[in-house]
Design an enzyme around this catalytic site. Structure first.
Site, short mmCIF file in Angstrom:
data_model
loop_
_atom_site.label_atom_id
_atom_site.label_comp_id
_atom_site.label_asym_id
_atom_site.label_seq_id
_atom_site.Cartn_x
_atom_site.Cartn_y
_atom_site.Cartn_z
CG ASP A 1 -3.84 5.07 -2.38
OD1 ASP A 1 -2.80 4.12 -2.01
OD2 ASP A 1 -4.83 5.58 -1.07
CG ASP B 1 -1.60 1.18 1.18
OD1 ASP B 1 -1.90 1.76 0.67
OD2 ASP B 1 -2.55 1.31 2.47
#
Length: 514
Positions: A360, A162
């Site tokens: 992201d 992530d």
């Protein structure tokens, strides 16, 4: 077919002319430069007109634009794309919640402590950074934690990699209640079975505090611990991470969740804990401090996370690099955002004009501040997929390290997604990032990264050396994955069940491959 991206003059190379030029020169990557000056409007052969200089840290400069040198990765982590049964349009929203969703936006100070923090009564625990919401899909890969008697990892966890967070979470034997009681949970991380484990010390004393991450549809809780953390050949000793003690919410019951590896910046870390990749940089585990994502558009084919370099077989054209301007998230300066050549920022209030664009890997869709979102979606109404070919491109105007502006163009092939009824709608969600220091901002998430090979580089490790690079992903490419690690049997059994159910569930898919 619409070319999914171009780098063009902000004021006016026609898209058709650019596409024709790109097609003509696509086989001449070594001798061709895609220029984006406001005054230079043509593709120029390098040998004739381009001055090239090496800037160090794995890039070279051509007319104010930085290019990745193309050095090869030293390790590739295989990523599995799983689709959660019953998922429709649910999308992870990381940095603050939609005001209509009833979720809490968390403000975090430089130590990672939140103004909306939940804290165990009487504890001095740290609060994680950002709330999450349930998601429709993810790419996960295997990491190792601890040291078993044979010298290998004590537990191999399948985690989310992530770039929108910095924290480490690992499923542990501390978690007894559902959904932790699934088959295979007895193999979760057990510190008593690791020869390299240590207690986490807070102010010189062993900490008994739990930290708490708030999801839109659930929470994770657990204590901090210290052990060796492994990704492929990289092993970071004495790495603090959170052992999951509690999983609350349907999001965790829907798939075999085993952890998160955050890859954002130190300021986003809870309690000022030094993140995994920061430690990998300091201990010089990689010759080049970078990682790159190749997310396959076909969920049945492998995807990959590359460490220390790239694989030239996974992308087309050059990788163009842009400087990170706010090293908290992986964020770039957004000079302007246009639809069909017309600015959207000019049409919204000041507090909705996105100043940054965040890349992201933990967010599924594109996002925009609410006022921008309303304008964007009004231009791209839901329609039969055969009727959206005429939708104009979106254009993100970015700034290079040498103060030139460049346009990253995204076509409807990428930003429109299709359901099983052949209906297409924009892959967008409204999201207002609450912190003024890092917003307003737009996000490029998983849907974008399926079509763009994306590099996250740290240069010599200094925060001001951070860069993000983009190139068009090569459709149908097969990553070279060395020594795939043994997967947890219970995870794979569950994953197979999920895939059998895909045809029966309403799943949002990319519209089609490029």
């Amino acid at each position: 077919m619409v070319v999914p991206y171009i780098f063009s003059n902000r004021q006016g190379v026609s898209s058709q002319a650019t596409r024709n030029a790109m097609a003509q020169h696509s086989r001449l990557h070594a001798a061709t430069l895609f220029l984006a000056f406001q005054t230079l409007l043509q593709i120029v052969p390098v040998a004739q007109a381009v001055e090239v200089s090496r800037a160090g840290n794995g890039v070279e400069i051509r007319h104010g634009l930085e290019y990745h040198l193309g050095h090869s990765a030293v390790h590739t982590t295989a990523l599995t794309h799983r689709l959660r049964p019953g998922a429709t349009s649910a999308v992870e929203k990381r940095h603050g919640a939609d005001k209509d969703s009833g979720k809490v936006a968390v403000e975090v100070d430089h130590r990672g402590q939140g103004s909306s923090a939940k804290k165990k009564s009487g504890s001095k625990g740290f609060q994680l950074t950002t709330p999450l919401e349930d998601m429709s899909s993810e790419y996960t890969g295997v990491i190792g934690v601890g040291t078993a008697q044979d010298g290998g990892p004590q537990f191999e966890a399948r985690v989310v990699f992530d770039t929108g967070s910095t924290n480490l979470w690992v499923a542990s034997v501390l978690c007894k209640a559902p959904p932790c009681d699934r088959e295979g949970s007895d193999k979760f991380y057990d510190p008593e079975k690791s020869s390299t484990q240590e207690a986490f010390l807070e102010n010189g004393m062993e900490s008994d505090s739990d930290i708490d991450i708030i999801f839109g549809t659930g929470e994770l809780k657990g204590p901090l611990h210290v052990d060796t953390y492994r990704v492929g050949p990289m092993a970071v000793e004495k790495q603090p991470f959170a052992m999951i003690r509690e999983m609350q919410g349907d999001v965790f019951a829907s798939f075999p969740f085993e952890g998160i590896l955050g890859l954002a910046f130190p300021s986003l870390s809870f309690g000022g804990i030094e993140p995994f990749f920061e430690r990998a940089i300091k201990t010089k585990l990689l010759k080049s401090n970078e990682f790159a994502f190749f997310l396959n558009t076909d969920s049945k084919q492998p995807s990959a996370l590359l460490w220390g370099g790239v694989d030239k077989d996974l992308f087309e054209g050059p990788i163009v690099m842009f400087p990170v301007v706010k090293p908290h998230y992986w964020s770039l300066e957004l000079v302007d955002f246009l639809i069909g050549g017309k600015s959207v920022k000019d049409k919204v209030p000041l507090d909705s004009k996105a100043k940054y664009v965040v890349v992201d890997s933990g967010t599924t869709y594109f996002t925009a501040p609410r006022e921008m979102y309303n304008h964007i979606t009004s231009k791209f109404p839901e329609a039969p997929c055969g009727d959206v070919d005429s939708y104009p491109p979106m254009q993100y105007v970015l700034r290079s390290a040498h103060n030139q502006t460049f346009t990253l163009e995204v076509s409807q092939e990428t930003y429109m997604v299709m359901d099983e009824f052949d209906t297409c709608r924009p892959a967008f969600m409204p999201l207002d990032i609450k912190r003024k220091t890092y917003g307003p901002a737009m996000i490029l998430g998983e849907v974008f990264m399926r079509h763009f090979f994306t590099v996250f580089a740290r240069g010599d490790g200094a925060l001001d050396q951070a860069k993000i690079g983009f190139a068009r992903a090569k459709v149908g490419a097969q990553p070279k994955v060395e020594g795939q690690q043994k997967k947890d049997a219970s995870y794979m059994q569950t994953l197979q069940v999920m895939r059998k159910q895909e045809s029966q569930d309403k799943i949002v898919h990319p519209r089609r491959s490029l």
